[in-house]
Design an enzyme around this catalytic site. Sequence first.
Site, PDB file in Angstrom:
ATOM      1  CE  LYS A 192      29.796  10.327 -13.740  1.00  0.00           C
ATOM      2  NZ  LYS A 192      29.253  10.897 -12.492  1.00  0.00           N
ATOM      3  CD  GLU A 210      24.813  17.854 -27.651  1.00  0.00           C
ATOM      4  OE1 GLU A 210      24.826  19.095 -27.550  1.00  0.00           O
ATOM      5  OE2 GLU A 210      24.391  17.255 -28.639  1.00  0.00           O
ATOM      6  CB  CYS A 246      25.124  24.411 -22.396  1.00  0.00           C
ATOM      7  SG  CYS A 246      23.637  23.542 -22.907  1.00  0.00           S
ATOM      8  CD  GLU A 299      29.617  27.064 -20.010  1.00  0.00           C
ATOM      9  OE1 GLU A 299      30.499  26.346 -19.491  1.00  0.00           O
ATOM     10  OE2 GLU A 299      28.623  26.600 -20.595  1.00  0.00           O
TER      11      GLU A 299
HETATM   12  P1  NAP Z   1      31.338  18.469 -15.789  1.00  0.00           P
HETATM   13  O1  NAP Z   1      32.082  18.863 -14.591  1.00  0.00           O
HETATM   14  O2  NAP Z   1      32.084  18.333 -17.069  1.00  0.00           O
HETATM   15  O3  NAP Z   1      30.592  17.126 -15.423  1.00  0.00           O
HETATM   16  C1  NAP Z   1      29.743  16.490 -16.325  1.00  0.00           C
HETATM   17  C2  NAP Z   1      29.720  15.009 -16.044  1.00  0.00           C
HETATM   18  O4  NAP Z   1      31.027  14.493 -16.253  1.00  0.00           O
HETATM   19  C3  NAP Z   1      29.341  14.665 -14.616  1.00  0.00           C
HETATM   20  O5  NAP Z   1      28.617  13.464 -14.604  1.00  0.00           O
HETATM   21  C4  NAP Z   1      30.694  14.457 -13.969  1.00  0.00           C
HETATM   22  O6  NAP Z   1      30.638  13.582 -12.869  1.00  0.00           O
HETATM   23  C5  NAP Z   1      31.444  13.793 -15.100  1.00  0.00           C
HETATM   24  N1  NAP Z   1      32.905  13.856 -14.981  1.00  0.00           N
HETATM   25  C6  NAP Z   1      33.660  14.780 -14.360  1.00  0.00           C
HETATM   26  N2  NAP Z   1      34.973  14.435 -14.467  1.00  0.00           N
HETATM   27  C7  NAP Z   1      35.015  13.286 -15.178  1.00  0.00           C
HETATM   28  C8  NAP Z   1      36.067  12.416 -15.603  1.00  0.00           C
HETATM   29  N3  NAP Z   1      37.343  12.687 -15.342  1.00  0.00           N
HETATM   30  N4  NAP Z   1      35.744  11.302 -16.304  1.00  0.00           N
HETATM   31  C9  NAP Z   1      34.461  11.023 -16.577  1.00  0.00           C
HETATM   32  N5  NAP Z   1      33.418  11.788 -16.187  1.00  0.00           N
HETATM   33  C10 NAP Z   1      33.698  12.908 -15.515  1.00  0.00           C
HETATM   34  O7  NAP Z   1      30.141  19.476 -16.101  1.00  0.00           O
HETATM   35  P2  NAP Z   1      29.010  19.959 -15.118  1.00  0.00           P
HETATM   36  O8  NAP Z   1      29.602  20.979 -14.216  1.00  0.00           O
HETATM   37  O9  NAP Z   1      28.273  18.814 -14.533  1.00  0.00           O
HETATM   38  O10 NAP Z   1      27.983  20.655 -16.154  1.00  0.00           O
HETATM   39  C11 NAP Z   1      28.127  21.950 -16.594  1.00  0.00           C
HETATM   40  C12 NAP Z   1      28.758  21.966 -17.984  1.00  0.00           C
HETATM   41  O11 NAP Z   1      27.957  21.196 -18.864  1.00  0.00           O
HETATM   42  C13 NAP Z   1      28.767  23.364 -18.567  1.00  0.00           C
HETATM   43  O12 NAP Z   1      29.999  23.591 -19.206  1.00  0.00           O
HETATM   44  C14 NAP Z   1      27.633  23.326 -19.579  1.00  0.00           C
HETATM   45  O13 NAP Z   1      27.763  24.259 -20.629  1.00  0.00           O
HETATM   46  C15 NAP Z   1      27.706  21.916 -20.059  1.00  0.00           C
HETATM   47  N6  NAP Z   1      26.421  21.492 -20.659  1.00  0.00           N
HETATM   48  C16 NAP Z   1      26.353  21.338 -22.006  1.00  0.00           C
HETATM   49  C17 NAP Z   1      25.148  20.974 -22.597  1.00  0.00           C
HETATM   50  C18 NAP Z   1      25.031  20.782 -24.084  1.00  0.00           C
HETATM   51  O14 NAP Z   1      24.039  20.211 -24.515  1.00  0.00           O
HETATM   52  N7  NAP Z   1      25.978  21.213 -24.879  1.00  0.00           N
HETATM   53  C19 NAP Z   1      24.022  20.776 -21.794  1.00  0.00           C
HETATM   54  C20 NAP Z   1      24.130  20.951 -20.423  1.00  0.00           C
HETATM   55  C21 NAP Z   1      25.351  21.312 -19.858  1.00  0.00           C
HETATM   56  P3  NAP Z   1      30.712  14.114 -11.356  1.00  0.00           P
HETATM   57  O15 NAP Z   1      29.585  15.061 -11.189  1.00  0.00           O
HETATM   58  O16 NAP Z   1      30.527  12.870 -10.579  1.00  0.00           O
HETATM   59  O17 NAP Z   1      32.056  14.728 -11.195  1.00  0.00           O
END
Ligand code: NAP
Length: 483
Positions: free
Chosen positions: A178, A253, A287, A387
């Site tokens: 997804k 992650e 990140c 962050e």
């Molecule tokens: P996010 O809001 O947590 O979303 C990530 C994924 O989770 C998306 O596919 C999102 O889908 C999905 N999601 C959201 N709510 C969910 C739920 N209730 N149940 C299941 N899935 C759900 O994060 P983001 O804004 O896309 O990405 C930014 C974050 O990712 C930052 O905090 C960054 O630090 C972190 N990140 C970490 C790494 C690492 O390797 N540690 C790498 C890259 C990014 P939808 O988009 O459809 O809502």
Amino acid sequence: MARTDLPNVETRLYIDGQWLNGSEGTKSVINPATGKSLIDVQQGGKEEALKAVKAANKAFPDWAKKAPLERASLMNKVASLIDEDKERLATIMTMEQGKPLKQALAEIQTNVENLRWNASEGQRIYGDIIPAPVGSQWLVEKQPIGVVGAITPWNFPSNMIVRKIAPAIAAGCTVVLKPSSETPLSALALMELFDKAGFPAGVVNVVLGKSKPIGEVLSTSDDVQKLTFTGSTEIGKLLNEQAAATLKKVSMELGGHAPFIIFPDADLDLAVKSLIAAKFRNNGQVCTSPNRIFIHETIKKEVTKMIVEQMKEVTVDNGLNDPTTGPLINQDGLEKVVKQLKDATEKGATVLFGGNKMTEQPYADGFFFEPTVIDDITTNMDIYYEETFGPVIPLISFTEEEEVIEAANDTPFGLASYFFSNNIHTISNVSKRLAYGMVGVNDVEISHSATPFGGVKHSGFGRENGAYGVEEYVAVKFVTIKS
Ligand code: NAP
């Protein structure tokens, strides 16, 4: 004027080797550089997630049984297809995500490397023979764990997917993905090429739609043996709780808040050049982006001047025009930067460069913010602990090595950290004591196909890339044979 016509790309879900419409209507994909819709994609939900898990389960036994070399050969084939199609894939990525085209191309190239590296590593998932009493054989086998549920973010809309799929399929697992609903097109473009390469139906599947119901299926189904998530710490914790009931293997992650420390003995040119390169990669929406810049008080004035000087070279534009940096992902991303900056300046921070939303044309309809440097950061400001997902460099000064180690570790996060020094004592001491999954010493290149990537504390657990990344997709089995 940058192009506005999107290259050809699928807009449907990919389940069991078929392109399908979803049961939940459609959703627009927005170009963050223009604020305009690029195209509508199909949306599914629980029904499609269950269907995809069923397909992945059905495909698993045959895929797991295949010789690793046979799996590798398909993986190398899709790697070559991606390589051949990189211009289209990168253009799609830039148009839906905003990053400069050169960075999008580099991300696609990383996919090619990841797939080839994992195709080889899949042939080396060795077990052990443990010394046993005469008459017995004690064997340890590493077997594919089963169906993998993968949920990925928008900031690296292609590579965050391949980092999961490549080790999973190399180990013999099947996958239901997804992707982020901000950037579904990069996922679909990849699936087109998996399909073209001839992967058996059900080995890789993509479900688009509302994240909550799809996430519930992937985290709670007993037919999914592994959940791998990249995204925010908040959603990671929620999914980890949901997954606990089925005791599936999980890797997380999550967010980061990287310190970047410049000691007085550092190569200052290298430190400043590295800071600018790392900070403006993907407009700070990474990140591992340097978020708290600690500079020794004796060099603070000189280094600050060097940073501000180099900021003049940072260009902002539609990513298709290949600037240093593009727009932020959406209005929420833009408002978060505005809010952090307002809070900091109200509490005494000084803006040395930038500091504003870009509201004139050609930026007005997109989500652009000026590359920014702020000084006099203190611990009562949100930006110190939250962050930062944007183009802001916050400067902090320090006096003692002990003091800066403590300050760098004073965060719930523990993903990436960086420091610049040419003192062997400092290098040894600080690299051991930074409470982070990754430490870059005089180096900001901390992500490679061969090396483990991941965090500690609230940045999550599990590793991607390298041999450690493949281990996430195997189950260890002990076999004892008496003869
Ligand atoms: P996010 O809001 O947590 O979303 C990530 C994924 O989770 C998306 O596919 C999102 O889908 C999905 N999601 C959201 N709510 C969910 C739920 N209730 N149940 C299941 N899935 C759900 O994060 P983001 O804004 O896309 O990405 C930014 C974050 O990712 C930052 O905090 C960054 O630090 C972190 N990140 C970490 C790494 C690492 O390797 N540690 C790498 C890259 C990014 P939808 O988009 O459809 O809502």
